[in-house]
Design an enzyme around this catalytic site. Structure first.
Site, PDB file in Angstrom:
ATOM      1  N   ALA A   1       0.157   5.326  -0.098  1.00  4.83           N
ATOM      2  CA  ALA A   1      -0.810   6.420  -0.190  1.00  4.83           C
ATOM      3  C   ALA A   1      -0.403   7.369  -1.311  1.00  4.83           C
ATOM      4  O   ALA A   1       0.756   7.779  -1.398  1.00  4.83           O
ATOM      5  CB  ALA A   1      -0.862   7.148   1.148  1.00  4.83           C
TER       6      ALA A   1
ATOM      7  N   GLN B   1      -6.507  -1.379   4.274  1.00  5.93           N
ATOM      8  CA  GLN B   1      -5.622  -1.128   5.418  1.00  5.93           C
ATOM      9  C   GLN B   1      -6.202  -0.010   6.286  1.00  5.93           C
ATOM     10  O   GLN B   1      -6.628   1.021   5.763  1.00  5.93           O
ATOM     11  CB  GLN B   1      -4.235  -0.710   4.939  1.00  5.93           C
TER      12      GLN B   1
ATOM     13  N   CYS C   1       3.723   3.030   9.373  1.00 10.54           N
ATOM     14  CA  CYS C   1       3.872   4.366   8.789  1.00 10.54           C
ATOM     15  C   CYS C   1       4.619   5.312   9.732  1.00 10.54           C
ATOM     16  O   CYS C   1       4.236   5.462  10.896  1.00 10.54           O
ATOM     17  CB  CYS C   1       2.498   4.936   8.464  1.00 10.54           C
TER      18      CYS C   1
ATOM     19  N   ASP D   1      12.782  -2.265  -0.800  1.00  8.12           N
ATOM     20  CA  ASP D   1      13.802  -2.218  -1.853  1.00  8.12           C
ATOM     21  C   ASP D   1      13.791  -3.420  -2.801  1.00  8.12           C
ATOM     22  O   ASP D   1      14.839  -3.743  -3.371  1.00  8.12           O
ATOM     23  CB  ASP D   1      15.210  -2.102  -1.237  1.00  8.12           C
TER      24      ASP D   1
ATOM     25  N   GLY E   1       6.773  -2.178  -3.279  1.00  7.65           N
ATOM     26  CA  GLY E   1       6.224  -0.828  -3.320  1.00  7.65           C
ATOM     27  C   GLY E   1       6.817  -0.049  -4.474  1.00  7.65           C
ATOM     28  O   GLY E   1       6.386  -0.144  -5.629  1.00  7.65           O
TER      29      GLY E   1
ATOM     30  N   ASN F   1       9.396  -6.956   2.816  1.00  6.08           N
ATOM     31  CA  ASN F   1       9.199  -5.731   2.037  1.00  6.08           C
ATOM     32  C   ASN F   1      10.396  -4.800   2.232  1.00  6.08           C
ATOM     33  O   ASN F   1      11.016  -4.792   3.282  1.00  6.08           O
ATOM     34  CB  ASN F   1       7.894  -5.060   2.525  1.00  6.08           C
TER      35      ASN F   1
ATOM     36  N   PRO G   1       0.853  -1.192   0.000  1.00  4.68           N
ATOM     37  CA  PRO G   1       0.000   0.000   0.000  1.00  4.68           C
ATOM     38  C   PRO G   1       0.886   1.238   0.000  1.00  4.68           C
ATOM     39  O   PRO G   1       1.825   1.323   0.802  1.00  4.68           O
ATOM     40  CB  PRO G   1      -0.773  -0.124   1.322  1.00  4.68           C
TER      41      PRO G   1
END
Ligand code: FMN
Length: 339
Positions: free
Chosen positions: A30, A82, A112, A214, A236, A212, A28
């Site tokens: 934003a 989420q 976050c 890189d 991502g 998760n 996810p």
């Protein structure tokens, strides 16, 4: 060498009958992984999609932004959203409401580092209060019958173990999967990733774990899986400007240059349609830049930015299509960017 064909296998969550169709998830993000982007990622093989973060605050439930973020995408299973927040009761209420709207998996954001989230002690700030973090997971799990997953980081700083404790605490109260960004909160989005830290967690965790951070291609995926021994990967930034990365990790060749331009044009039009022309044009700019950078054509970014209407952006892309494809082929012949 790590065998990436395992990434194509479905991933069953421990309780109930929910499975991810493969082990390569889109992270996810934003402002990036909105409905148009997630649709593309699903078409190009992503096995799991999670909405951009939604605040659990009741006063934000029905804002235009929240409504857009929780739009469900036809054909995608499970429909995953989420949520972020710090009050177990409000998080549980928010979860119930979303499930009532058709959501099939809830992910809780404990990763976050943004100030807006953390000033309310949500996101990764909760790594400083594992008891509260666990109460949040427990309350959400008790409130809904769909799987609850968590996304977190390795810790507050590179040396602490808060992320590991958080993952185990979440598992103990019913979380069904952990995604871990292999960086601490202090590292935000820079600094080296520490996949080995996930390896320590893997040895203790019984539920699925996705690594998760890189992962932008085959080599990085091998490194991440090798050190973390995770069950799958979440991507991502590696998907920005190349939403086909999921199928390439499963062994398919990346699309030809002409096809990439067709995907880009379709993506543009889908943003214009989803957001309306004004907002769609603004949001499309960063995606155009991401595609151009992947093609090694940063020099065209500025010119593309000048277009301030949806029609202008589409026209610009059509007018530059041949130039981009020709330059890309030349670069491919030289073995650089667009390969
Ligand atoms: C612009 C941006 C927005 C993000 N938004 C979210 C979010 O809404 N929820 C979340 O859990 N993580 C969010 N993240 C973190 C990503 O999901 C991911 O953990 C991070 O980018 C590291 O993965 P990568 O190196 O593959 O990009 C965001 C990251 C970026 C760069």
């Amino acid at each position: 060498m790590i065998d990436l064909t395992t990434l194509s296998a479905p991933l069953a969550l421990p309780c109930g009958d929910v499975s991810l169709r493969n082990r390569i998830a889109l992270a996810p993000m934003a402002g990036w992984t909105d409905v148009p982007f997630r649709r593309l990622a699903w078409r190009y093989g992503a096995g799991h999609l999670v909405s951009e973060m939604l605040s659990s605050k009741p006063e934000l439930w029905d804002t235009g932004k929240s409504s857009q973020r929780r739009v469900l995408i036809q054909g995608v299973r499970p429909q995953a959203v989420q949520i972020a927040g710090s009050d177990p009761k409000i998080m549980a209420e928010s979860a119930k409401r979303l499930v009532g709207q058709g959501v099939e998996l809830l992910d809780i954001n404990f990763g976050c580092p943004a100030k807006k989230v953390c000033s309310k002690a949500a996101g990764s700030a909760l790594l400083a209060d594992i008891t509260l973090l666990q109460r949040i997971v427990e309350a959400v799990v008790a409130a809904v019958s769909v799987p609850v997953t968590v996304k977190t980081r390795t810790g507050l700083t590179p040396s602490d173990r808060a992320g590991l404790e958080a993952a185990l605490a979440a598992q103990a109260v019913g979380a069904q999967m952990v995604v871990m960004h292999a960086r601490s909160r202090a590292c935000r989005f820079v600094g080296p990733v520490d996949y080995g830290r996930l390896g320590e967690l893997r040895a203790k965790l019984d539920i699925p774990l996705l690594v998760n951070g890189d992962i932008d291609g085959v080599d990085a995926a091998r490194r991440a899986l090798g050190s973390s021994r995770a069950d799958g990967v979440m991507i991502g930034g590696g998907a920005m400007g190349q939403p086909w990365i999921f199928s390439t990790l499963m062994g398919q060749a990346p699309p030809e240059l002409g096809e990439r331009l067709t995907i880009m044009a379709e993506h543009l039009e889908s943003m214009h349609e989803f957001y309306g022309h004004e907002t769609g044009t603004r949001i499309a700019r960063k995606h155009i830049q991401a595609y151009l950078k992947r093609l090694g054509m940063q020099s065209l970014c500025r010119a593309s930015m000048q277009e301030d209407t949806a029609e202008g952006q589409v026209r610009w892309l059509r007018a530059h299509r041949n130039l981009i494809v020709d330059q890309g082929r030349r670069q491919q012949a030289l073995g650089s960017a667009a390969a």
